[in-house]
Design an enzyme around this catalytic site. Structure first.
Site, mmCIF file in Angstrom:
data_model
loop_
_atom_site.group_PDB
_atom_site.id
_atom_site.type_symbol
_atom_site.label_atom_id
_atom_site.label_comp_id
_atom_site.label_asym_id
_atom_site.label_seq_id
_atom_site.Cartn_x
_atom_site.Cartn_y
_atom_site.Cartn_z
ATOM 1 N N GLY A 31 -5.380 -3.363 -2.574
ATOM 2 C CA GLY A 31 -4.070 -3.576 -3.180
ATOM 3 C C GLY A 31 -4.169 -4.639 -4.243
ATOM 4 O O GLY A 31 -4.533 -5.768 -3.939
ATOM 5 N N ASP A 40 -7.650 -9.835 -0.507
ATOM 6 C CA ASP A 40 -6.351 -10.348 -0.960
ATOM 7 C C ASP A 40 -6.439 -11.753 -1.539
ATOM 8 O O ASP A 40 -5.512 -12.541 -1.422
ATOM 9 C CB ASP A 40 -5.312 -10.317 0.190
ATOM 10 C CG ASP A 40 -5.275 -8.961 0.865
ATOM 11 O OD1 ASP A 40 -5.178 -7.964 0.140
ATOM 12 O OD2 ASP A 40 -5.380 -8.895 2.104
ATOM 13 N N LYS A 59 -7.759 -11.145 -6.757
ATOM 14 C CA LYS A 59 -8.785 -10.761 -7.743
ATOM 15 C C LYS A 59 -8.161 -10.263 -9.039
ATOM 16 O O LYS A 59 -8.686 -10.480 -10.121
ATOM 17 C CB LYS A 59 -9.690 -9.661 -7.165
ATOM 18 C CG LYS A 59 -10.546 -10.136 -6.014
ATOM 19 C CD LYS A 59 -11.370 -9.017 -5.438
ATOM 20 C CE LYS A 59 -10.622 -8.105 -4.494
ATOM 21 N NZ LYS A 59 -10.282 -8.656 -3.180
HETATM 22 P P1 IMP Z 1 -10.093 0.103 6.317
HETATM 23 O O1 IMP Z 1 -10.754 -0.347 5.059
HETATM 24 O O2 IMP Z 1 -8.733 0.710 6.083
HETATM 25 O O3 IMP Z 1 -10.987 0.971 7.150
HETATM 26 O O4 IMP Z 1 -9.799 -1.190 7.203
HETATM 27 C C1 IMP Z 1 -10.853 -1.965 7.757
HETATM 28 C C2 IMP Z 1 -10.511 -3.450 7.709
HETATM 29 O O5 IMP Z 1 -10.523 -3.912 6.365
HETATM 30 C C3 IMP Z 1 -9.132 -3.788 8.246
HETATM 31 O O6 IMP Z 1 -9.183 -5.056 8.860
HETATM 32 C C4 IMP Z 1 -8.271 -3.860 7.013
HETATM 33 O O7 IMP Z 1 -7.128 -4.651 7.200
HETATM 34 C C5 IMP Z 1 -9.262 -4.506 6.045
HETATM 35 N N1 IMP Z 1 -8.983 -4.210 4.638
HETATM 36 C C6 IMP Z 1 -9.235 -3.062 3.976
HETATM 37 N N2 IMP Z 1 -8.868 -3.173 2.685
HETATM 38 C C7 IMP Z 1 -8.394 -4.409 2.525
HETATM 39 C C8 IMP Z 1 -7.895 -5.133 1.385
HETATM 40 O O8 IMP Z 1 -7.833 -4.658 0.253
HETATM 41 N N3 IMP Z 1 -7.516 -6.407 1.631
HETATM 42 C C9 IMP Z 1 -7.615 -6.986 2.846
HETATM 43 N N4 IMP Z 1 -8.084 -6.350 3.919
HETATM 44 C C10 IMP Z 1 -8.475 -5.079 3.761
#
Ligand code: IMP
Length: 427
Positions: free
Chosen positions: A40, A13, A16
């Site tokens: 996102g 976040d 980018k």
């Molecule tokens: P997952 O990728 O859904 O398995 O989540 C694993 C960890 O990565 C968690 O702490 C999420 O909040 C974090 N995470 C996954 N994608 C993002 C992102 O695009 N931005 C920030 N944190 C992320």
């Protein structure tokens, strides 16, 4: 024209999309190489806000958007995003997708959620999109790939085998109802004809584009500290968002990458669980969150906020071989009398100047701050470095020194034009 990778240097976040958007009009290909719809991107173009989770943010630009083999694809989300953008007049017809990308099936989403519940206090805080279980299946060699959609018999066989195993877990361990493999297979197959025209030999096409001097932008999702190898394991995502992931996630060799741009927010945020030494649990954290609009694009969760941690960004710069840093959201820091920057950690009473190797050290690290003078002037209209107030310039120069990499771009507001360029990102 080069191969350029853009990655996050903190915990995601960082904004980018703002940097990739700067390069946007000049790129021939914009490529996602890792992660899934856990990402996102929020972009503001001509006053319109676009939030995307799976498609490369470059989909709004004239070049060709690409989803590489390293990405995991939720087909429902893919087609929903395509339809939403199409309805808003964005041409998504050039999108190409690797045949080797893995598919997030409905049971992966279920598993993601029940596993988190099962972990209780030890949960990761995932986005619940099924990303982790899909990568786990990939490594376990029981995943479903895009190309499997084109062989109905094979797909049904694979889904059945995978679901049989998952049902054991779901029913016996998680007390969840069993999944019906035929329903899953029918659902996945319903996308086959629509995705077929998009599927191409992504590796060959990108290599040929680079041979022809085209500009290929590899757009990272998540960030260095969420990398499964280099991040704050186990509080990480299940893929390799680092710059090297651009190679494994697409089929281009490391020699084809010319620039690696690390995006760093002027302060730090994190969603989900895991260590975060400069986190502010007080009113200052709330102030940063409100000022920065720090709520997740994907899950809407409030982001944890804290001061800039130079050790976090320095290690990302080193491990990724950054050529440039793009500093985002500098305008959010306007109005503080003093701005703390973490320059070292106190670990068991010892001053440590490098990001520690042991997670247990990071867990107990206390930030040692340097207090820089703040500024009160509105910087959102500044378009050159010289226009910035002196204290703002000093803040940027000090970060540059601490990170050990030049800062080439600065974001001073959400809109495309609210950007200061110190060094051209393409040359
Ligand atoms: P997952 O990728 O859904 O398995 O989540 C694993 C960890 O990565 C968690 O702490 C999420 O909040 C974090 N995470 C996954 N994608 C993002 C992102 O695009 N931005 C920030 N944190 C992320």
């Amino acid at each position: 024209m080069p191969g350029i990778v853009v990655i996050g240097t903190q915990w995601g976040d960082e904004g980018k999309g703002k940097c990739t958007d700067q390069l946007g009009d000049r790129t021939d290909y914009t490529v996602r190489y890792s992660g899934g719809n856990n990402a996102g991107h929020t972009l503001v173009v001509n006053g319109e806000k676009y939030a995307m989770h799976l498609l490369p943010s470059g989909v709004l630009n004239p070049g060709i958007p690409v989803i590489g083999n390293g990405v995991v694809i939720d087909l429902d989300v893919l087609f929903e995003e395509i339809e939403t953008l199409t309805a808003r007049g964005v041409d998504v017809s050039k999108l190409i997708i690797s045949a080797n990308a893995h598919i997030i099936a409905p049971y992966h989403r279920t598993l993601d959620k029940v596993t988190e519940r099962f972990l209780g206090k030890r949960k990761i805080g995932t986005t619940g999109r099924g990303v982790g279980p899909t990568y786990a299946d990939k490594i376990n060699r029981i995943g479903i790939r895009v190309q499997d959609l084109f062989d109905e018999e094979l797909l049904r066989e694979k889904v059945e085998a995978s679901v049989a195993q998952k049902n054991q877990l779901l029913v016996k361990l998680y007390n969840h109802r069993a999944i019906e493999p035929v329903e899953v297979a029918d659902h996945l197959l319903s996308f086959a004809d629509r995705i077929r025209p998009m599927v191409r030999d992504v590796g060959r096409e990108l290599n040929e584009a680079l041979d022809d001097g085209k500009l290929v932008l590899f757009e990272g999702a998540q960030a260095h500290h969420l990398d499964v190898d280099h991040g704050t394991y186990p509080f990480v995502t299940s893929s390799n968002p680092i710059a090297a992931g651009a190679c494994t996630g697409t089929g281009v060799g490391p020699t084809r990458i010319d620039r690696i741009i690390g995006i760093a927010k002027a302060y730090t945020t994190r969603v989900g669980e895991g260590p975060f030494p400069t986190e502010l649990l007080d009113a200052d954290g709330d102030r940063l969150r409100e000022a920065g609009g720090e709520f997740g694009t994907t899950t809407g969760r409030p982001r944890r906020c804290g001061w800039f941690d130079a050790l976090v960004v320095e290690v990302a710069a080193t491990y990724n071989g950054l050529t440039d840093v793009f500093l985002t959201k500098l305008d959010i820091l306007t109005g503080w009398e003093k701005i703390p920057v973490c320059v070292a950690y106190d670990i068991d009473g010892e001053r440590v100047e490098h990001y520690p190797v042991l997670m247990s050290d990071l867990m107990k690290a206390k930030p040692i701050y340097e207090f820089l003078d703040g500024w009160t002037e509105d910087i959102s209209e500044c378009r050159t470095f010289e226009e910035l107030p002196e204290n703002t310039q000093r803040y940027v120069r000090r970060l540059e020194e601490l990170i050990g990499c030049r800062i080439s771009g600065i974001g001073v507001g959400p809109a495309r034009e609210q950007t200061i360029t110190l060094h051209d990102l393409i040359d």
